[in-house]
Design an enzyme around this catalytic site. Structure first.
Site, mmCIF file in Angstrom:
data_model
loop_
_atom_site.group_PDB
_atom_site.id
_atom_site.type_symbol
_atom_site.label_atom_id
_atom_site.label_comp_id
_atom_site.label_asym_id
_atom_site.label_seq_id
_atom_site.Cartn_x
_atom_site.Cartn_y
_atom_site.Cartn_z
ATOM 1 N N GLN A 78 0.843 -1.202 0.000
ATOM 2 C CA GLN A 78 0.000 0.000 0.000
ATOM 3 C C GLN A 78 0.874 1.247 0.000
ATOM 4 O O GLN A 78 1.239 1.770 1.051
ATOM 5 C CB GLN A 78 -0.950 0.004 1.203
ATOM 6 C CG GLN A 78 -1.953 1.128 1.095
ATOM 7 C CD GLN A 78 -3.041 1.067 2.129
ATOM 8 O OE1 GLN A 78 -3.215 0.080 2.831
ATOM 9 N NE2 GLN A 78 -3.794 2.138 2.230
ATOM 10 N N PHE A 79 1.197 1.741 -1.212
ATOM 11 C CA PHE A 79 2.078 2.901 -1.335
ATOM 12 C C PHE A 79 1.466 4.155 -0.726
ATOM 13 O O PHE A 79 2.183 5.086 -0.354
ATOM 14 C CB PHE A 79 2.464 3.143 -2.798
ATOM 15 C CG PHE A 79 1.430 3.863 -3.607
ATOM 16 C CD1 PHE A 79 1.478 5.249 -3.734
ATOM 17 C CD2 PHE A 79 0.405 3.175 -4.241
ATOM 18 C CE1 PHE A 79 0.516 5.920 -4.480
ATOM 19 C CE2 PHE A 79 -0.549 3.836 -4.989
ATOM 20 C CZ PHE A 79 -0.494 5.215 -5.106
ATOM 21 N N THR A 80 0.150 4.207 -0.552
ATOM 22 C CA THR A 80 -0.479 5.411 -0.020
ATOM 23 C C THR A 80 -0.127 5.662 1.447
ATOM 24 O O THR A 80 -0.388 6.754 1.957
ATOM 25 C CB THR A 80 -2.012 5.374 -0.195
ATOM 26 O OG1 THR A 80 -2.533 4.245 0.503
ATOM 27 C CG2 THR A 80 -2.396 5.305 -1.670
#
Length: 149
Positions: A78-80
Protein backbone atom coordinates in the site's frame (compact mmCIF):
# COMPACT_ATOMS: atom_id res chain seq x y z
CA UNK A 1 9.67 1.13 5.38
CA UNK A 2 6.22 1.61 6.79
CA UNK A 3 3.55 -0.79 7.89
CA UNK A 4 0.16 -0.56 9.49
CA UNK A 5 -0.66 -3.76 11.35
CA UNK A 6 -4.18 -4.76 12.20
CA UNK A 7 -4.89 -7.69 14.48
CA UNK A 8 -7.69 -9.54 12.72
CA UNK A 9 -10.16 -12.35 13.21
CA UNK A 10 -10.08 -12.71 9.42
CA UNK A 11 -8.86 -10.75 6.41
CA UNK A 12 -8.81 -11.19 2.65
CA UNK A 13 -7.51 -9.41 -0.44
CA UNK A 14 -9.77 -9.50 -3.50
CA UNK A 15 -8.86 -8.65 -7.10
CA UNK A 16 -11.53 -8.61 -9.82
CA UNK A 17 -13.96 -10.42 -7.52
CA UNK A 18 -11.49 -13.24 -6.75
CA UNK A 19 -10.00 -13.78 -3.31
CA UNK A 20 -6.24 -13.97 -3.85
CA UNK A 21 -5.08 -14.00 -0.21
CA UNK A 22 -6.94 -14.87 2.96
CA UNK A 23 -6.15 -15.52 6.63
CA UNK A 24 -8.10 -16.22 9.77
CA UNK A 25 -6.83 -15.13 13.20
CA UNK A 26 -3.63 -13.16 12.70
CA UNK A 27 -2.35 -9.93 11.19
CA UNK A 28 -3.14 -7.84 8.17
CA UNK A 29 0.06 -5.97 7.29
CA UNK A 30 -0.28 -3.00 4.96
CA UNK A 31 3.30 -2.40 3.80
CA UNK A 32 4.95 0.54 2.00
CA UNK A 33 8.50 1.04 0.76
CA UNK A 34 9.77 4.61 0.90
CA UNK A 35 12.53 6.34 -1.04
CA UNK A 36 15.92 5.23 0.24
CA UNK A 37 14.66 1.94 1.67
CA UNK A 38 16.76 -1.17 1.10
CA UNK A 39 16.34 -4.86 1.92
CA UNK A 40 17.91 -4.08 5.32
CA UNK A 41 14.90 -1.93 6.29
CA UNK A 42 12.53 -4.62 5.00
CA UNK A 43 14.29 -7.22 7.15
CA UNK A 44 14.12 -5.00 10.26
CA UNK A 45 10.44 -4.27 9.70
CA UNK A 46 9.64 -7.96 9.28
CA UNK A 47 11.58 -8.90 12.42
CA UNK A 48 9.66 -6.29 14.42
CA UNK A 49 6.31 -7.36 12.93
CA UNK A 50 6.85 -11.05 13.71
CA UNK A 51 7.89 -10.40 17.33
CA UNK A 52 5.48 -7.57 18.18
CA UNK A 53 3.43 -8.69 21.20
CA UNK A 54 -0.12 -7.59 20.34
CA UNK A 55 -2.01 -10.84 20.94
CA UNK A 56 -3.40 -11.59 24.38
CA UNK A 57 -2.10 -14.24 26.73
CA UNK A 58 -4.15 -16.29 29.19
CA UNK A 59 -4.21 -13.32 31.59
CA UNK A 60 -5.67 -11.03 28.92
CA UNK A 61 -2.47 -9.00 28.47
CA UNK A 62 -0.99 -8.25 25.05
CA UNK A 63 1.99 -10.50 25.52
CA UNK A 64 2.10 -12.80 22.46
CA UNK A 65 3.32 -12.31 18.91
CA UNK A 66 1.76 -13.56 15.67
CA UNK A 67 4.37 -16.32 15.76
CA UNK A 68 3.49 -17.24 19.35
CA UNK A 69 -0.19 -17.66 18.44
CA UNK A 70 0.59 -19.29 15.08
CA UNK A 71 -1.60 -16.67 13.40
CA UNK A 72 -1.91 -15.94 9.72
CA UNK A 73 -0.17 -13.03 8.03
CA UNK A 74 -1.77 -11.25 5.07
CA UNK A 75 0.74 -8.86 3.48
CA UNK A 76 -0.70 -6.16 1.22
CA UNK A 77 1.36 -3.52 -0.57
CA UNK A 78 0.00 0.00 0.00
CA UNK A 79 2.08 2.90 -1.33
CA UNK A 80 -0.48 5.41 -0.02
CA UNK A 81 0.96 4.94 3.48
CA UNK A 82 3.73 7.29 2.30
CA UNK A 83 1.21 10.11 1.70
CA UNK A 84 2.34 13.63 2.53
CA UNK A 85 -0.64 15.84 3.31
CA UNK A 86 1.29 18.87 4.58
CA UNK A 87 0.99 20.83 1.33
CA UNK A 88 -2.76 21.00 0.98
CA UNK A 89 -5.74 18.76 0.50
CA UNK A 90 -4.35 16.51 -2.22
CA UNK A 91 -1.80 13.99 -0.92
CA UNK A 92 1.63 13.75 -2.48
CA UNK A 93 3.25 10.34 -2.78
CA UNK A 94 6.79 11.49 -3.57
CA UNK A 95 8.03 9.80 -0.38
CA UNK A 96 7.02 6.39 -1.73
CA UNK A 97 9.67 4.30 -3.47
CA UNK A 98 9.44 4.21 -7.26
CA UNK A 99 7.31 1.30 -8.51
CA UNK A 100 10.29 -0.86 -9.56
CA UNK A 101 12.01 -0.49 -6.18
CA UNK A 102 8.72 -0.83 -4.30
CA UNK A 103 7.90 -4.08 -6.06
CA UNK A 104 11.37 -5.48 -5.43
CA UNK A 105 11.23 -4.61 -1.71
CA UNK A 106 7.69 -6.00 -1.40
CA UNK A 107 8.82 -9.26 -3.04
CA UNK A 108 11.83 -9.39 -0.71
CA UNK A 109 9.62 -8.76 2.33
CA UNK A 110 7.16 -11.49 1.31
CA UNK A 111 9.93 -14.02 0.56
CA UNK A 112 11.53 -13.40 3.95
CA UNK A 113 8.15 -13.60 5.69
CA UNK A 114 7.44 -16.97 4.04
CA UNK A 115 10.84 -18.24 5.15
CA UNK A 116 10.23 -17.17 8.74
CA UNK A 117 6.51 -17.81 9.26
CA UNK A 118 4.29 -20.76 8.41
CA UNK A 119 1.13 -19.02 7.15
CA UNK A 120 1.71 -16.09 4.79
CA UNK A 121 -0.75 -14.85 2.18
CA UNK A 122 -0.47 -11.75 -0.01
CA UNK A 123 -2.29 -9.22 -2.05
CA UNK A 124 -1.04 -8.34 -5.55
CA UNK A 125 1.43 -5.51 -6.02
CA UNK A 126 -0.07 -2.49 -7.84
CA UNK A 127 -3.47 -4.17 -8.26
CA UNK A 128 -6.77 -2.48 -7.53
CA UNK A 129 -7.69 -4.54 -4.48
CA UNK A 130 -10.55 -4.74 -2.11
CA UNK A 131 -9.36 -5.63 1.38
CA UNK A 132 -11.89 -7.01 3.82
CA UNK A 133 -11.11 -7.52 7.48
CA UNK A 134 -12.55 -7.92 10.89
CA UNK A 135 -10.27 -5.97 13.20
CA UNK A 136 -9.90 -7.85 16.49
CA UNK A 137 -9.90 -5.53 19.47
CA UNK A 138 -9.69 -3.25 17.59
CA UNK A 139 -5.90 -3.32 17.54
CA UNK A 140 -4.08 -1.24 14.91
CA UNK A 141 -0.37 -0.44 15.19
CA UNK A 142 1.80 1.67 12.86
CA UNK A 143 5.45 0.67 12.36
CA UNK A 144 8.24 2.63 10.66
CA UNK A 145 11.81 1.59 10.03
CA UNK A 146 13.67 4.56 8.62
CA UNK A 147 16.72 4.19 6.39
CA UNK A 148 19.99 5.48 7.87
CA UNK A 149 20.37 9.25 7.44
Amino acid sequence: MLAVLQRVSEARAIVDGETIGEVGHGLLALVCAERGDTPAEADKLLAKLLKLRIFTDDAGKMNRSVQDVEGGLLIVSQFTLAADTSGGNRPSFTNAADPHTGQALYAHFVARARAAHSLVQTGRFAADMKVQLINDGPVTVPLRIAPPA
